[in-house]
Design a protein around this motif. Structure first.
Motif, short mmCIF file in Angstrom:
data_model
loop_
_atom_site.label_atom_id
_atom_site.label_comp_id
_atom_site.label_asym_id
_atom_site.label_seq_id
_atom_site.Cartn_x
_atom_site.Cartn_y
_atom_site.Cartn_z
N SER A 192 68.43 93.76 -89.14
CA SER A 192 68.89 92.67 -88.26
C SER A 192 68.07 91.40 -88.45
CB SER A 192 68.91 93.13 -86.81
OG SER A 192 67.68 93.69 -86.46
N THR A 194 64.85 90.73 -88.04
CA THR A 194 63.76 90.41 -87.12
C THR A 194 62.52 90.00 -87.91
OG1 THR A 194 64.52 92.46 -86.14
CG2 THR A 194 62.82 91.29 -84.95
N HIS A 237 75.28 98.28 -87.09
CA HIS A 237 73.86 98.56 -86.86
C HIS A 237 73.61 100.03 -87.17
CE1 HIS A 237 70.16 98.87 -84.11
NE2 HIS A 237 69.83 98.23 -85.20
N HIS A 330 65.07 109.77 -76.42
CA HIS A 330 64.50 108.52 -76.93
C HIS A 330 64.22 108.71 -78.41
CE1 HIS A 330 60.61 105.89 -77.00
NE2 HIS A 330 61.59 105.35 -77.70
N GLY A 331 64.85 107.89 -79.25
CA GLY A 331 64.70 108.08 -80.68
C GLY A 331 64.05 106.88 -81.35
N THR A 335 66.98 100.76 -89.88
CA THR A 335 68.08 100.69 -90.84
C THR A 335 67.71 101.49 -92.08
OG1 THR A 335 68.49 98.47 -89.97
CG2 THR A 335 69.61 99.06 -92.02
N GLN A 362 58.13 108.66 -78.87
CA GLN A 362 59.24 108.50 -79.82
C GLN A 362 59.66 109.85 -80.38
OE1 GLN A 362 56.95 106.08 -79.43
NE2 GLN A 362 58.33 104.41 -78.95
N ASP A 421 55.61 99.80 -89.17
CA ASP A 421 55.19 100.08 -87.80
C ASP A 421 53.77 100.65 -87.80
OD1 ASP A 421 57.55 99.25 -86.73
OD2 ASP A 421 58.40 101.25 -86.47
N ARG A 436 54.91 96.99 -84.00
CA ARG A 436 55.21 96.60 -85.37
C ARG A 436 53.94 96.00 -85.95
NH1 ARG A 436 60.98 94.19 -86.73
NH2 ARG A 436 61.89 96.25 -86.77
N LYS A 527 66.63 92.83 -79.53
CA LYS A 527 65.18 92.83 -79.68
C LYS A 527 64.61 91.43 -79.47
CE LYS A 527 65.31 96.56 -82.85
NZ LYS A 527 64.94 97.19 -84.06
#
Ligand code: ADP
Length: 553
Positions: A192, A194, A237, A330-331, A335, A362, A421, A436, A527
């Motif tokens: 996306s 970012t 996405h 929660h995952g 991409t 996570q 990350d 990040r 985000k």
């Protein structure tokens, strides 16, 4: 028996892992299971049997248009049954579907389509205006297909426009899928953007089938044919987080919401369609929660929600579980990992407190993904639950390189993918994303997590949203700068907020400066756009309410 030096191969059939096997499985086994599409003025109800037939028809018409192996085809569209069948129709003949993202800035959409460089673009009636705006600068597109019926074809100034339903009508419902190598590319998704210009990730049939098999299993979405799945993430996405494959693979009824995602409407959809499982980013789940609180309504059939893309607030997880009995999976994924790579793991029998704690992490890798943390030289670090390091992963559906960007250093020499990350991993392989790498604040050589500070700030009742970015500091290199959006009619003194933060994070993490803003910039997947925030802070557009000296670093 002697085989000399030849390896002894298994004697299973050589039956490739290709996407057409998923829709054919659904057509044969869950023929009557519903596929419901809200992408237009009317709701369209069809079945997997019809969807398979329409996918074959589409594939045969596309073949007649000269589209075949290795041809890219684009879509600029929302989550509808026509978009769903495009996944199968295009990939089933060896083509590659680029799901262009209508939520990106026009310049970025142009960049992705021109960079991929193909001739045919499928568009929705409500992305038509956008396509018309982009058309003069689309360098390779010379044919549009409007995803609607002949009767509903809108007027347009685009040249060479075909009608989706004409292609379906002209196609052969008995079209036989050609035999394909499972390693062939089937879809192209761009990040996306970012962290700079969007980068293309090219998925294979094999990786996509295996990822859906793994994520749909018991430790993932725990899907079965009794479920009703609502797919909110845009198909552009991470392939809608795998929803177009998970539904038919597991025989679950599939509900596609088109482009709408407003709270009251989503609530009605969940109730009317009997949705048991739904996936979306935390912003959507926060909105639904607010709607339920405001109206005093429960969540009926919904038993599990999937939250990904960014860390959800702890209070949200807790409220879904305690107040509504809804399990939050929660995952973490990107991409580059096709979609979810890890997912929170909550064994039966945990207390609510322990379950909430597990859902805040996570989670653990799904089968097919491995994770590790490394130092700046790619040397593995200990998974001891406290050491932060650069997160890397590898697996059957992890990207090894970016589309047409071999110069980007995605893969390590020993075959792991750099995620960008920073994370901590527990000895039992539970993942905690710290930040990040480019958002974490490196102060005096130690990491400060902007995400942890933001999470702590939003636990204050006066704070609606918070963002933390690094600002340069002569002594400590970088220090945190917090920007806060207050809840409606709320106020808070800067020093009170700092005292509140100190309950959650070490003293030396406390922001040197706190500013208040009316709103924060968000990207197409919800985000925070930290690059933009950094620019606003650097340009003095966002100024601190009170600047104080670094505190006890
Ligand atoms: P982009 O990289 O352009 O934002 P992606 O959707 O691929 O697009 O973003 C992946 C990134 O989103 C991850 O590298 C991570 O930083 C963040 N992310 C995804 N899921 C989570 C999560 N559950 N918790 C924290 N961060 C997450």
């Amino acid at each position: 028996m002697e085989f000399g030096f030849l390896p002894m191969l298994g004697l299973n059939l050589d039956y490739p892992l290709v996407l057409s096997t998923i829709i054919e499985h659904a057509a044969a086994t869950f023929a009557d299971t519903e596929l419901v599409s809200y992408g237009g003025p009317d709701v369209t109800r069809s079945s997997y049997y019809e969807a398979a037939q329409r996918s074959r028809r589409l594939a045969s018409s596309l073949s007649c248009l000269g589209i075949g192996p290795d041809c890219l085809v684009g879509s600029l569209a929302w989550n509808t049954h026509r978009h769903f069948e495009l996944f199968y129709g295009v990939s089933g003949i060896g083509g590659i579907l680029h799901t262009a993202n209508p939520r990106l800035a026009p310049a970025q959409i142009l960049y992705t389509i021109n960079f991929a460089g193909y001739r045919t673009l499928f568009i929705d009636p409500d992305t038509l205006a956008l396509a018309e705006q982009l058309a003069p600068r689309l360098k390779t597109i010379d044919r549009f297909v409007l995803m609607t019926s002949r009767r509903a074809m809108p007027a347009t100034n685009l040249a060479n426009v075909l009608c989706h339903e004409d292609l379906i009508d002209a196609g052969d419902p008995a079209f036989a899928w050609p035999e394909l190598d499972e390693r062939l590319a089937c879809m192209l998704c761009f990040t996306s953007g970012t962290t700079g210009q969007p980068k293309g990730v090219l998925y294979s049939h094999r990786g996509t089938v295996l990822s859906a098999l793994s994520i749909g299993g018991g430790n993932g979405w725990a899907l079965s044919a009794s479920d009703v799945v609502l797919g909110i993430p845009g198909f552009f996405h991470c392939n809608g987080w795998g929803v177009p494959f998970l539904g038919p693979m597991y025989g679950a009824k599939l509900v596609l919401p088109g482009r709408r995602a407003d709270d009251a409407w989503l609530y009605r959809l969940i109730m009317d369609e009997g949705v048991t499982i739904a996936a979306a980013v935390p912003t959507i789940w926060l909105g639904l929660l607010e709607h339920c609180r405001a109206t005093g309504q429960g969540l009926g059939p919904l038993r599990r929600i999937f939250s990904g893309g960014t860390a959800p607030p702890a209070a949200m997880i807790e409220s879904y579980l305690r107040d509504y009995g809804v399990h939050v999976s929660h995952g973490w994924g990107m991409t580059e990992t096709t979609h979810g790579a890890t997912i929170s793991f909550v064994p039966d029998g945990l207390s609510d407190d322990a379950a909430v704690a597990a859902m805040r992490t996570q989670g653990k890798p799904l089968y097919g993904n491995e994770i590790r943390i490394v130092d700046d030289e790619d040397r593995p670090l200990s998974s001891d639950g406290s050491t932060p390091g650069h997160l890397q992963c590898r697996g059957h559906w992890t990207a090894g390189a970016y589309f047409k960007r071999p110069e980007l250093d995605l893969q390590t020499k020993d075959g792991w993918m750099r995620t960008g990350d920073i994370a901590v991993i527990d000895p039992d392989n539970t993942l905690h994303i710290v930040d990040r790498a480019k958002d974490a604040i490196k102060s005096g050589g130690e990491w400060i997590s902007s995400q942890a500070l933001e999470e702590a700030a939003t636990q204050h009742p006066a704070v609606q949203e918070a963002a933390v970015v690094a600002v340069q500091h002569a002594r400590w290199q970088e220090r945190p700068f917090m920007i806060v959006v207050l809840a409606e009619n709320a106020t808070v003194a800067v020093e009170d907020l700092r005292s509140h933060l100190q309950r959650f994070v070490p003293k030396w993490w406390l922001p040197d400066a706190i500013a208040f803003a009316a709103e924060l910039p968000h990207g197409p997947t919800g985000k925070l756009q930290k690059d933009e925030l950094r620019r606003r802070v650097a340009d003095g557009i966002i100024a601190p309410a009170i600047a104080s000296s670094p505190s006890g670093v």
